[in-house]
Design an enzyme around this catalytic site. Structure first.
Site, PDB file in Angstrom:
ATOM      1  N   LYS A  34      -5.199   3.228  -6.361  1.00 61.24           N
ATOM      2  CA  LYS A  34      -4.311   3.442  -7.520  1.00 61.24           C
ATOM      3  C   LYS A  34      -3.749   2.122  -8.046  1.00 61.24           C
ATOM      4  O   LYS A  34      -3.813   1.099  -7.349  1.00 61.24           O
ATOM      5  CB  LYS A  34      -3.186   4.396  -7.119  1.00 61.24           C
ATOM      6  CG  LYS A  34      -2.305   3.873  -6.004  1.00 61.24           C
ATOM      7  CD  LYS A  34      -1.521   5.000  -5.347  1.00 61.24           C
ATOM      8  CE  LYS A  34      -0.587   4.439  -4.299  1.00 61.24           C
ATOM      9  NZ  LYS A  34       0.005   5.490  -3.458  1.00 61.24           N
ATOM     10  N   ARG A 129       9.603  14.372  -1.346  1.00 56.27           N
ATOM     11  CA  ARG A 129       9.148  13.916  -2.654  1.00 56.27           C
ATOM     12  C   ARG A 129       8.154  14.970  -3.131  1.00 56.27           C
ATOM     13  O   ARG A 129       8.575  15.993  -3.640  1.00 56.27           O
ATOM     14  CB  ARG A 129       8.560  12.494  -2.551  1.00 56.27           C
ATOM     15  CG  ARG A 129       8.341  11.844  -3.897  1.00 56.27           C
ATOM     16  CD  ARG A 129       7.825  10.421  -3.778  1.00 56.27           C
ATOM     17  NE  ARG A 129       6.569  10.359  -3.017  1.00 56.27           N
ATOM     18  CZ  ARG A 129       5.882   9.244  -2.791  1.00 56.27           C
ATOM     19  NH1 ARG A 129       6.330   8.083  -3.249  1.00 56.27           N
ATOM     20  NH2 ARG A 129       4.760   9.275  -2.119  1.00 56.27           N
ATOM     21  N   TYR A 253      15.870 -23.031 -17.704  1.00 55.33           N
ATOM     22  CA  TYR A 253      16.815 -22.193 -18.453  1.00 55.33           C
ATOM     23  C   TYR A 253      18.158 -22.097 -17.747  1.00 55.33           C
ATOM     24  O   TYR A 253      18.220 -21.954 -16.527  1.00 55.33           O
ATOM     25  CB  TYR A 253      16.250 -20.784 -18.642  1.00 55.33           C
ATOM     26  CG  TYR A 253      15.203 -20.715 -19.725  1.00 55.33           C
ATOM     27  CD1 TYR A 253      15.495 -21.074 -21.037  1.00 55.33           C
ATOM     28  CD2 TYR A 253      13.907 -20.301 -19.436  1.00 55.33           C
ATOM     29  CE1 TYR A 253      14.518 -21.024 -22.027  1.00 55.33           C
ATOM     30  CE2 TYR A 253      12.930 -20.234 -20.408  1.00 55.33           C
ATOM     31  CZ  TYR A 253      13.248 -20.607 -21.713  1.00 55.33           C
ATOM     32  OH  TYR A 253      12.285 -20.561 -22.686  1.00 55.33           O
ATOM     33  N   MET A 301       8.537 -17.362 -18.578  1.00 56.16           N
ATOM     34  CA  MET A 301       7.414 -16.462 -18.864  1.00 56.16           C
ATOM     35  C   MET A 301       6.073 -17.070 -18.445  1.00 56.16           C
ATOM     36  O   MET A 301       5.216 -16.392 -17.879  1.00 56.16           O
ATOM     37  CB  MET A 301       7.386 -16.106 -20.351  1.00 56.16           C
ATOM     38  CG  MET A 301       6.331 -15.071 -20.705  1.00 56.16           C
ATOM     39  SD  MET A 301       6.232 -14.764 -22.454  1.00 56.16           S
ATOM     40  CE  MET A 301       7.759 -13.886 -22.756  1.00 56.16           C
TER      41      MET A 301
HETATM   42  C1  LIG Z   1      -0.314   5.189  -2.130  1.00 55.80           C
HETATM   43  C2  LIG Z   1      -0.624   6.226  -1.150  1.00 55.80           C
HETATM   44  C3  LIG Z   1      -1.187   5.904   0.085  1.00 55.80           C
HETATM   45  C4  LIG Z   1      -1.439   4.469   0.523  1.00 55.80           C
HETATM   46  O1  LIG Z   1      -0.245   3.853   0.926  1.00 55.80           O
HETATM   47  P1  LIG Z   1      -0.255   2.402   1.580  1.00 55.80           P
HETATM   48  O2  LIG Z   1       1.109   2.214   2.084  1.00 55.80           O
HETATM   49  O3  LIG Z   1      -0.595   1.444   0.475  1.00 55.80           O
HETATM   50  O4  LIG Z   1      -1.296   2.407   2.627  1.00 55.80           O
HETATM   51  C5  LIG Z   1      -1.529   6.935   0.932  1.00 55.80           C
HETATM   52  N1  LIG Z   1      -1.305   8.228   0.593  1.00 55.80           N
HETATM   53  C6  LIG Z   1      -0.752   8.576  -0.576  1.00 55.80           C
HETATM   54  C7  LIG Z   1      -0.531  10.013  -0.908  1.00 55.80           C
HETATM   55  C8  LIG Z   1      -0.380   7.601  -1.484  1.00 55.80           C
HETATM   56  O5  LIG Z   1       0.170   7.948  -2.653  1.00 55.80           O
END
Ligand SMILES: *Cc1c(COP(=O)(O)O)cnc(C)c1O
Length: 358
Positions: A34, A129, A253, A301
């Site tokens: 992701k 969650r 800055y 930036m």
């Molecule tokens: C992002 C995610 C993971 C991976 O988590 P890491 O800490 O990066 O290994 C695993 N399971 C779910 C459901 C996630 O959303």
């Protein structure tokens, strides 16, 4: 001369993958991609992991991008689908989905699908969650397993909220509840993220779900050693100016840093426009010519300033490493009071991506 560049080491990625497999030799690996492969490049990372048992993404667009790139491995939507209109897309592109709420359940049952979906049923075991409540498991499982729209062999899963804290009793509690709830199901199960893979073997089950660890970064506190994991991304740029300043000179800055002595400052072509954290404080380490020098003044930036020291030999054009090999991103994250996850996935499109030379 190199401007902000993320050098991606796919050999390291493959080695990290094998290292993770060796930590859980009986489990299959859902490699989490992701957020653009944690900033490393979604398709690049997917293509470099041809043996992954499945890929995990958070958004349907990420899954479709993988399919468009010719990736044929199983892909799982880790938060499920958000709108019932998306169900046909799941079938069309052979995407697996998590189910964690009533809306998704109803949408699946009511749909008229060309072929059944592969489902991962998510139970909330204490993170509060996503996930169905423990007392909904029977109802959800029965409804799903009786639906013609659902493939046999649903996978049962949950997510750990505190797996990176090895003394936190929340994890054993979550595992115990998950075991209790799922004891009567002879189905595949999944719980472990990267921290679970490292610290909690009892959470491995049939599917582990590593993200961060694949990229060679540890989810654990800095003082915890993780062997055999090598950073995949090294973020580099160059010195674009080297200047002598006198004691009392204010740099950058707001004149937020004032030199106590005569020194040489270096200006590096990287800033928050590239994803370097704007709130990195004075003293955040930056690697130049084999030594760490401190960041000074505000992050701009497009630039940062560093204190090279009085008799430095560094020159315009010299390569600068912001994190990666030689300087763990975990360390930069600690200075910036954030987590390595955020630094990696905040890399912006301006940063060039280059493959590491063998
Ligand atoms: C992002 C995610 C993971 C991976 O988590 P890491 O800490 O990066 O290994 C695993 N399971 C779910 C459901 C996630 O959303």
């Amino acid at each position: 001369m190199r401007t902000a560049t993320a050098i991606i080491d796919l050999i390291a990625l493959g080695n990290n993958y094998r290292k993770i497999q060796s930590l859980s030799p009986n489990a299959k690996v859902l490699a989490v991609l992701k957020a653009n492969g944690y900033g490393h490049g979604l398709e690049l990372i997917a293509k470099a992991l041809p043996n992954a048992d499945a890929f995990g993404v958070a958004r349907i667009d990420e899954a479709l991008a993988l399919r468009a790139a010719g990736i044929e491995r199983p892909i799982v939507l880790l938060e499920g689908f958000f709108a019932k209109e998306d169900i046909d897309t799941l079938v069309e592109h052979n995407l697996q989905t998590i189910v964690h709420n009533e809306q998704q359940l109803n949408a699946i049952i009511d749909a008229k699908l060309k072929s059944p979906l592969k489902i991962w049923l998510k139970i909330d075991t204490g993170m509060h969650r996503l996930g169905i409540n423990p007392d909904q498991l029977t109802q959800f499982y029965q409804a799903l397993s009786q639906s013609v729209n659902v493939q046999k062999n649903i996978i049962l899963m949950s997510h750990l909220g505190c797996a990176d804290e090895k003394n936190n009793q929340a994890t054993p509690k979550q595992v115990a509840l998950f075991n209790e709830l799922t004891a009567d199901f002879s189905l595949e199960k999944s719980m472990a993220n990267s921290a679970g893979v490292l610290l909690w073997p009892e959470s491995h089950y049939q599917w582990i779900r590593p993200g961060l660890l694949l990229y060679g970064v540890s989810p654990l506190p800095m003082d915890t050693c993780v062997d055999g994991i090598v950073p995949v991304m090294t973020l580099q740029s160059s010195l674009i100016a080297v200047r002598e300043i006198t004691a009392g000179a204010a740099v950058g800055y707001s004149g937020a840093w004032v030199s106590e002595k005569n020194t040489t400052i270096g200006v590096v072509a990287i800033g928050y426009g590239d994803g370097y954290p704007r709130h990195a404080p004075n003293g955040t380490p930056v690697l130049i010519n084999g030594r760490c020098v401190p960041l000074i003044g505000r992050v701009s930036m497009d630039m940062i300033t560093v204190d090279l020291g009085e008799n430095s030999q560094d020159q315009v054009g010299d390569v600068v490493t912001l994190w990666g090999k030689g300087l763990p991103v975990e360390k930069v994250a600690e200075f910036s009071t954030t987590i390595p996850y955020e630094l990696l996935c905040n890399i912006t499109r301006r940063v060039q991506v280059q493959l590491a030379q063998e």
